[in-house]
Design an enzyme around this catalytic site. Structure first.
Site, PDB file in Angstrom:
ATOM      1  N   SER A 156     -19.742  38.714 -33.872  1.00  0.00           N
ATOM      2  CA  SER A 156     -18.775  39.409 -33.035  1.00  0.00           C
ATOM      3  C   SER A 156     -19.545  40.456 -32.229  1.00  0.00           C
ATOM      4  CB  SER A 156     -17.669  40.039 -33.894  1.00  0.00           C
ATOM      5  OG  SER A 156     -16.738  40.728 -33.105  1.00  0.00           O
ATOM      6  N   TYR A 208     -14.265  40.941 -22.585  1.00  0.00           N
ATOM      7  CA  TYR A 208     -15.189  40.780 -23.715  1.00  0.00           C
ATOM      8  C   TYR A 208     -14.575  41.320 -25.001  1.00  0.00           C
ATOM      9  CZ  TYR A 208     -19.695  40.810 -26.174  1.00  0.00           C
ATOM     10  OH  TYR A 208     -20.725  40.587 -27.066  1.00  0.00           O
ATOM     11  N   LYS A 264     -13.596  39.541 -28.637  1.00  0.00           N
ATOM     12  CA  LYS A 264     -14.213  39.963 -29.895  1.00  0.00           C
ATOM     13  C   LYS A 264     -13.188  40.548 -30.865  1.00  0.00           C
ATOM     14  CE  LYS A 264     -18.358  38.647 -28.843  1.00  0.00           C
ATOM     15  NZ  LYS A 264     -18.961  37.482 -29.537  1.00  0.00           N
ATOM     16  N   THR A 304     -31.361  40.992 -26.071  1.00  0.00           N
ATOM     17  CA  THR A 304     -31.240  39.549 -25.875  1.00  0.00           C
ATOM     18  C   THR A 304     -30.988  39.274 -24.401  1.00  0.00           C
ATOM     19  OG1 THR A 304     -28.830  39.464 -26.132  1.00  0.00           O
ATOM     20  CG2 THR A 304     -30.153  39.396 -28.153  1.00  0.00           C
TER      21      THR A 304
END
Length: 283
Positions: free
Chosen positions: A135, A149, A153, A184
């Site tokens: 999550s 977003y 989540k 990332t």
């Protein structure tokens, strides 16, 4: 490692998925590494006897079923599912199109549901397994510019929390992971999609938000390789946690959100607790 397991990981061609797959392989586990582009997954992970690369677009139930069937055929089952694939649609709610909201939910909420639905029959038959869903800190704390977003989540967290007691009688554990900022590809142009600016009232804040998110790319404090090692630790526990907060920034945010909610509960406790039907007076 106490026993060799078969890991099934979505979104293994980029980002955290690569780290998760590499860590599981290095620990001696079997890994089913999936992604929309199998060539990208193979390029990221190479070749190994205990690795199976499978095509999987998480928005496709057909892909999910085919990938799970391939995993069972190759390795005999699935012990750990890591729902990792996700996307990020950023923007003010009024400027996000309905189609963008739908795509956000399709990938980040319905996607893990599709894959989990395909895996659960295998785990129920085994009477064992562990469903891990990645999550976000956005799963417990919404933020400006993050309506799409955070909606996905928050949905993930609620779904996983409700799923846990449903599958626990079959020996299936569940863990939702709420990471903070990890370095990332999530904030790269390939993974972040912005709303089209269209409302003048938001123009100045839009510019500031764009600048912030672009500046965060590559500067996130969290190390995904360390999060991968944390997952190895968690999945090796006899009683793994339902929730794991990933990163010092996420811990701080979680504690602030808990304190805020407690303050709001206390501030309106009398009003909240006085909403029952009045009890008729006894004669």
């Amino acid at each position: 490692m106490t026993e060799k397991k078969t890991w099934f990981i979505t979104g293994s061609g980029r980002g955290m998925g690569v780290n998760f797959a590499k860590a599981a392989l290095a620990a001696g586990h079997n890994v089913v590494a999936t992604g929309r582009n199998p060539d990208a997954v193979t390029k990221a992970l190479g070749d190994a006897d205990n690795l199976l690369v499978a095509k999987l677009d998480v928005t496709s139930t057909t892909d999910a079923e085919a990938a799970v069937n391939a995993a069972v055929e190759r390795f005999g089952g699935v012990d750990v599912l890591v729902n990792n694939a996700a996307s990020f649609y950023a923007g003010f709610f009024e400027e996000l199109s309905p189609e963008q909201m739908e795509r956000q939910l399709a990938t980040s909420l319905f996607g893990p549901m599709n894959v989990t639905r395909a895996v659960l029959p295998v785990m129920r038959k085994q009477r064992s397994g562990h469903v891990v869903t990645i999550s976000s800190s956005a799963g417990f704390a919404g933020f400006e510019y993050g309506t799409a977003y955070a909606a996905s989540k928050f949905g993930v967290d609620g779904w996983m929390e409700s799923l846990a007691p449903e599958v626990a009688p079959f020996g299936i554990h569940t863990t939702v992971v709420n990471p903070g900022f990890f370095r990332t590809e999530l904030l790269t142009q390939e993974s972040t999609n912005y709303a089209e600016p269209s409302i003048e009232d938001y123009a100045e804040r839009n510019a500031a938000q764009h600048e912030f998110w672009e500046s965060m790319n590559g500067q996130q404090p969290g190390d995904p390789a360390k999060l991968a090692q944390a997952l190895l630790t968690i999945t090796d526990l006899k009683q793994p946690p339902f929730r794991f907060i990933g990163g010092a920034d996420a811990l701080e945010q979680a504690e602030e959100k808990l304190a805020e909610r407690q303050q709001q509960i206390d501030a309106f406790r009398e009003l909240s607790s006085g909403l029952a039907h009045d009890t008729p007076a006894k004669a």
